[in-house]
Each structure stands twice: as structure tokens, then as C-alpha cells.
Design a protein around this motif. Structure first.
Motif, PDB file in Angstrom:
ATOM      1  N   VAL A 174      34.127  45.370  46.830  1.00 18.62           N
ATOM      2  CA  VAL A 174      35.162  45.387  45.785  1.00 18.62           C
ATOM      3  C   VAL A 174      35.499  46.834  45.411  1.00 18.62           C
ATOM      4  O   VAL A 174      36.674  47.197  45.289  1.00 18.62           O
ATOM      5  CB  VAL A 174      34.715  44.576  44.547  1.00 18.62           C
ATOM      6  N   ASN A 175      34.485  47.678  45.238  1.00 12.03           N
ATOM      7  CA  ASN A 175      34.739  49.067  44.858  1.00 12.03           C
ATOM      8  C   ASN A 175      35.421  49.844  45.983  1.00 12.03           C
ATOM      9  O   ASN A 175      36.206  50.754  45.719  1.00 12.03           O
ATOM     10  CB  ASN A 175      33.461  49.748  44.382  1.00 12.03           C
ATOM     11  N   GLN A 208      38.983  48.931  45.727  1.00 13.35           N
ATOM     12  CA  GLN A 208      39.556  49.675  44.595  1.00 13.35           C
ATOM     13  C   GLN A 208      39.780  51.143  44.981  1.00 13.35           C
ATOM     14  O   GLN A 208      40.826  51.719  44.682  1.00 13.35           O
ATOM     15  CB  GLN A 208      38.635  49.584  43.376  1.00 13.35           C
ATOM     16  N   SER A 237      34.727  36.815  44.061  1.00 13.90           N
ATOM     17  CA  SER A 237      34.792  38.101  43.352  1.00 13.90           C
ATOM     18  C   SER A 237      35.680  39.103  44.090  1.00 13.90           C
ATOM     19  O   SER A 237      36.422  39.866  43.477  1.00 13.90           O
ATOM     20  CB  SER A 237      33.393  38.679  43.146  1.00 13.90           C
ATOM     21  N   VAL A 238      35.604  39.090  45.405  1.00 13.99           N
ATOM     22  CA  VAL A 238      36.410  40.008  46.213  1.00 13.99           C
ATOM     23  C   VAL A 238      37.880  39.598  46.144  1.00 13.99           C
ATOM     24  O   VAL A 238      38.761  40.431  45.933  1.00 13.99           O
ATOM     25  CB  VAL A 238      35.894  40.051  47.671  1.00 13.99           C
ATOM     26  N   ARG A 245      39.572  40.607  42.899  1.00 10.14           N
ATOM     27  CA  ARG A 245      39.996  42.009  42.859  1.00 10.14           C
ATOM     28  C   ARG A 245      41.251  42.211  43.700  1.00 10.14           C
ATOM     29  O   ARG A 245      42.171  42.921  43.300  1.00 10.14           O
ATOM     30  CB  ARG A 245      38.874  42.930  43.349  1.00 10.14           C
ATOM     31  N   LYS A 267      44.167  40.969  41.750  1.00  5.70           N
ATOM     32  CA  LYS A 267      44.469  41.897  40.648  1.00  5.70           C
ATOM     33  C   LYS A 267      45.248  43.108  41.165  1.00  5.70           C
ATOM     34  O   LYS A 267      46.243  43.523  40.572  1.00  5.70           O
ATOM     35  CB  LYS A 267      43.167  42.335  39.974  1.00  5.70           C
ATOM     36  N   LEU A 268      44.795  43.683  42.275  1.00  5.64           N
ATOM     37  CA  LEU A 268      45.458  44.863  42.833  1.00  5.64           C
ATOM     38  C   LEU A 268      46.848  44.512  43.366  1.00  5.64           C
ATOM     39  O   LEU A 268      47.777  45.317  43.247  1.00  5.64           O
ATOM     40  CB  LEU A 268      44.608  45.498  43.925  1.00  5.64           C
TER      41      LEU A 268
END
Length: 172
Positions: free
Chosen positions: A124-125, A128, A158-159, A162, A165-166
Motif C-alpha cells: 500500500v505504501n 502511495q 486493504s490494497v 488504497r 482512494k488514489l
């Protein structure tokens, strides 16, 4: 002299411990450099908490990272622990990167994001971090979108959250 080691050590690996307590102690480059040394500590908890504090300090003070670029790349090439990787994924895009370094950072984050053996937080990070890099340099959209489609197929909640969201941020 700061006693960062004492503040950052002890407790459970799943906890950031007192990493927030070191943030107010970072008043200048020298303080930051002292904290940065703990990314090379033998205790995984100290490394993770130092990385957590550094990650929280550098959105406001990205210039503190300038003299540590080489070390961040070195850490990125040898990092095994997920706790360090997930912080490095957010630090790499904050560096002032030359063209080759930018490509190197993008490749590191892409490889980590696509690596199914990495933790979900690392992945995920990385997504991001790549999103932040994409905002810095045009022409990465197509590769980024293609990578997101590939990762989305794994159907990890969870992935995918994200990614969604992006995508919302990108299209608004």
C-alpha cells in the motif's frame, strides 16, 4: 545530546512505542542526523520507530533528507524487514531525485508493490509512494495504471481500498 535509543527501544514490535516523543526533539539538521543513525540500529524496534518519526517529520522538512539520499537508497537495496520497507516507500518520493535516481526509486517501489511476499502495508505504501512520484513527473500515468490493474486482480481489500482512494484523487 538526545537519548533517542532509550526512547525508541523496548515494547512490542507491532507498536510505534514512543516514536512520537522524539519528533519535538528534532529542531534542526543535526538533531535529524542523530535520529537518522538509528535506521542502522541492530534492534528492529528501534529502526522501525526511528523510521516512523522520520516519516512524520519529513513532509514538513523534506530538506532534512537531502544529505541522506545515498543511505536511503542503500537501505532500500538491503531492507528485509517490512517495518523499514513501509517507511522507505514513503521516504523515497520525498527525496530530490535526479533522473536516474527517479527511475531507480520508481523501480524499487514498483517491485515492492508487485511482490506478493511483501506485507500489505509495504505494498500500500509503495502504491502511495508511486502516486506521489507520478505527480512529480508526467508520463508515468500509463505504467502506474497498468500496475494498479495487475495488483487489483489479487483482490486484497486493504490494497484495493488504497487504489480506489488514489483513483478518486486522480480523477477529481
Amino acid at each position: 545530546m538526545n537519548d533517542f535509543e532509550k526512547i525508541l527501544s523496548g515494547g512490542d514490535l507491532r507498536s510505534i512505542g514512543n516514536s512520537n516523543a522524539v519528533i519535538p526533539a528534532i529542531q534542526n539538521q543535526d538533531d535529524f542526523d542523530e535520529l537518522f543513525k538509528y535506521l542502522f540500529h541492530k534492534d528492529r524496534r528501534v529502526v522501525m520507530r526511528a523510521a516512523d518519526a522520520i516519516e512524520k517529520i519529513t513532509p514538513t522538512y523534506p530538506q532534512y533528507l537531502l544529505k541522506h539520499k545515498k543511505e536511503i537508497f542503500e537501505l532500500s537495496s538491503v531492507a528485509k524487514n517490512k517495518e523499514l520497507k513501509w517507511h522507505l516507500a514513503l521516504l523515497l518520493p520525498r527525496l530530490h531525485l535526479e533522473s536516474k535516481e527517479f527511475i531507480n526509486s520508481r523501480d524499487i517501489l514498483t517491485n515492492w508493490a508487485l511482490d506478493k511476499t511483501n506485507s500489505r502495508i509495504v505494498r500500500v505504501n509503495c502504491i502511495q509512494g508511486l502516486f506521489e512520484m507520478m505527480k512529480q513527473q508526467s508520463g508515468l500515468e500509463k505504467k502506474f495504471s497498468s500496475m494498479l490493474l495487475e495488483i487489483e486482480k489479487e483482490n486484497i481489500p486493504s490494497v484495493n481500498a488504497r487504489i480506489k482512494k488514489l483513483q478518486n484523487v486522480r480523477h477529481h
